[in-house]
Scaffold this active site. Structure first.
Site, PDB file in Angstrom:
ATOM      1  N   GLU A 186       1.201  -1.381  -0.135  1.00 44.00           N
ATOM      2  CA  GLU A 186      -0.172  -0.100  -0.410  1.00 44.00           C
ATOM      3  C   GLU A 186       0.959   1.099  -0.109  1.00 44.00           C
ATOM      4  O   GLU A 186       0.564   2.121  -0.819  1.00 44.00           O
ATOM      5  CB  GLU A 186      -0.902  -0.122   1.042  1.00 44.00           C
ATOM      6  CG  GLU A 186      -2.221  -0.958   1.712  1.00 44.00           C
ATOM      7  CD  GLU A 186      -1.283  -2.659   2.350  1.00 44.00           C
ATOM      8  OE1 GLU A 186      -1.775  -3.131   2.814  1.00 44.00           O
ATOM      9  OE2 GLU A 186      -0.211  -2.826   2.111  1.00 44.00           O
ATOM     10  N   THR A 195      14.137 -43.799  -7.161  1.00 41.52           N
ATOM     11  CA  THR A 195      14.698 -43.040  -7.546  1.00 41.52           C
ATOM     12  C   THR A 195      16.179 -43.111  -7.237  1.00 41.52           C
ATOM     13  O   THR A 195      16.781 -42.632  -7.144  1.00 41.52           O
ATOM     14  CB  THR A 195      14.372 -42.385  -5.920  1.00 41.52           C
ATOM     15  OG1 THR A 195      15.171 -43.481  -5.027  1.00 41.52           O
ATOM     16  CG2 THR A 195      13.195 -41.644  -6.098  1.00 41.52           C
TER      17      THR A 195
END
Length: 362
Positions: free
Chosen positions: A53, A161
């Site tokens: 802001e 993996t």
């Protein structure tokens, strides 16, 4: 109103400019509009800097009679910067449209109330779901004290993996590995287990060519096997070793080598994950990216600690002697299986990238 939605969408896009740099603060964007035209805009760039802001208000001489569109409730308290709600009031803004209220207990509606008390029209909830996606980690930490936990997986099509020999570089493509680096850069902490350190000796840093807040690197090491000479030391930045050991000699060697060592309680011989994430929340860690092996990842799934998983699947086969993705004890019958919800499926180079969440057990 269609115009309100367009201005809020712009504010959300502005907030994304701080994707890699605002931690531990939330990502916030702001648009100031008057008579159907944008007169200024801003975003929160980094902690300690101007909030969205204020960044927008600095772009105009006056915002008298303008509407402010903000992705998060304007703050009402003094932190490193003055309250944004006061700045909007003093600037003469007459209407504020906020995507969501602030989950921070220091704000939590107080900013919106201050605006209302000053005679400003306040509306909340426009595009709230999109705003919440911007700050999943911050929101979770504010509401629960715990960070958002994401785990990264890389595997072959048959769920491996690493080869039986332990060789694992590289399963996925260069494009997938670059995508992981961006995941690292947006995370507040990178977490792994000691087995990954001993097997792969990773540096575990974000290798990107844009500005980001370097993530805290965290190693779970129940019995302090961490080598003081680990490659992680070659990269500047904090490295935190979480352990259940009180071995003074090992702790001294690690601290002398530049590591931080923190003792935490053990559960079944391993550092208690509840204590881990509670401690990381206390360190203001919003988002944790886990890069670990089957034991730690299995514990995350089994304990329902995982908020999101991201798996990269390579178009390759590694055979049934290769290492599996997860080690989850107790999954014997079909009724024991863990079900997932696919969130997003897309290609990254030649690889498939799937993000998912866990569904409740049972």
């Amino acid at each position: 109103m269609l115009q309100d939605s367009a201005f809020m969408a712009r504010a959300l896009n502005l907030a994304r400019n701080g994707w890699y740099t605002t931690a531990p603060n939330p990502r916030v964007g702001c648009v100031l509009a008057k008579d159907g035209q944008i007169i200024a805009e801003g975003w929160h760039a980094k902690a300690g800097g101007a909030h969205a802001e204020v960044a927008a208000l600095q772009q105009v001489a006056t915002a008298d009679g303008a509407t402010a569109y903000v992705t998060l409730e304007p703050c009402s308290h003094f932190g490193k910067t003055p309250p944004c709600s006061d700045a909007l009031i003093q600037a003469g803004v007459t209407r504020v449209v906020a995507a969501m209220s602030d989950p921070n207990p220091l704000v939590a509606g107080r900013g919106l109330q201050k605006l209302k008390d000053a005679g400003i029209t306040v509306e909340v909830g426009l595009m709230q779901a999109q705003a919440e996606q911007l700050n999943r980690g911050f929101i979770k930490r504010m509401r629960t004290g715990l960070p958002f936990v994401r785990s990264k997986f890389a595997m072959s099509l048959d769920g491996r993996t690493a080869m039986a020999s332990g060789e694992s570089q590289w399963i996925t493509s260069a494009q997938a590995r670059a995508d992981v680096q961006r995941l690292r850069a947006e995370s507040s902490a990178l977490l792994t287990g000691i087995n990954t350190i001993l097997l792969d000796d990773p540096r575990l840093n974000a290798r990107v060519d844009f500005e980001h807040v370097p993530p805290l690197r965290v190693v779970l090491d129940s019995t302090l096997q961490m080598p003081p000479s680990a490659k992680m030391r070659s990269i500047p930045g904090r490295i935190l070793v979480l352990t259940g050991s009180a071995d003074a000699d090992k702790i001294l060697k690690l601290t002398e080598a530049g590591f931080e060592v923190q003792g935490l309680p053990l559960l079944n011989g391993r550092v208690d994950l509840r204590a881990v994430f509670k401690y990381l929340g206390e360190l203001q860690i919003n988002e944790v990216l886990v890069e670990a092996g089957p034991t730690l990842n299995g514990a995350l799934v089994d304990g329902d600690w995982l908020d999101e998983g991201v798996v990269y699947i390579a178009p390759t086969l590694m055979g049934d002697r290769g290492r599996g993705l997860l080690s989850i004890p107790g999954l014997e019958a079909m009724q024991d299986k863990r079900n997932l919800h696919w969130q997003e499926v897309r290609m990254v180079g030649p690889d498939l990238r799937i993000s998912f969440t866990l569904l409740s057990k049972g």
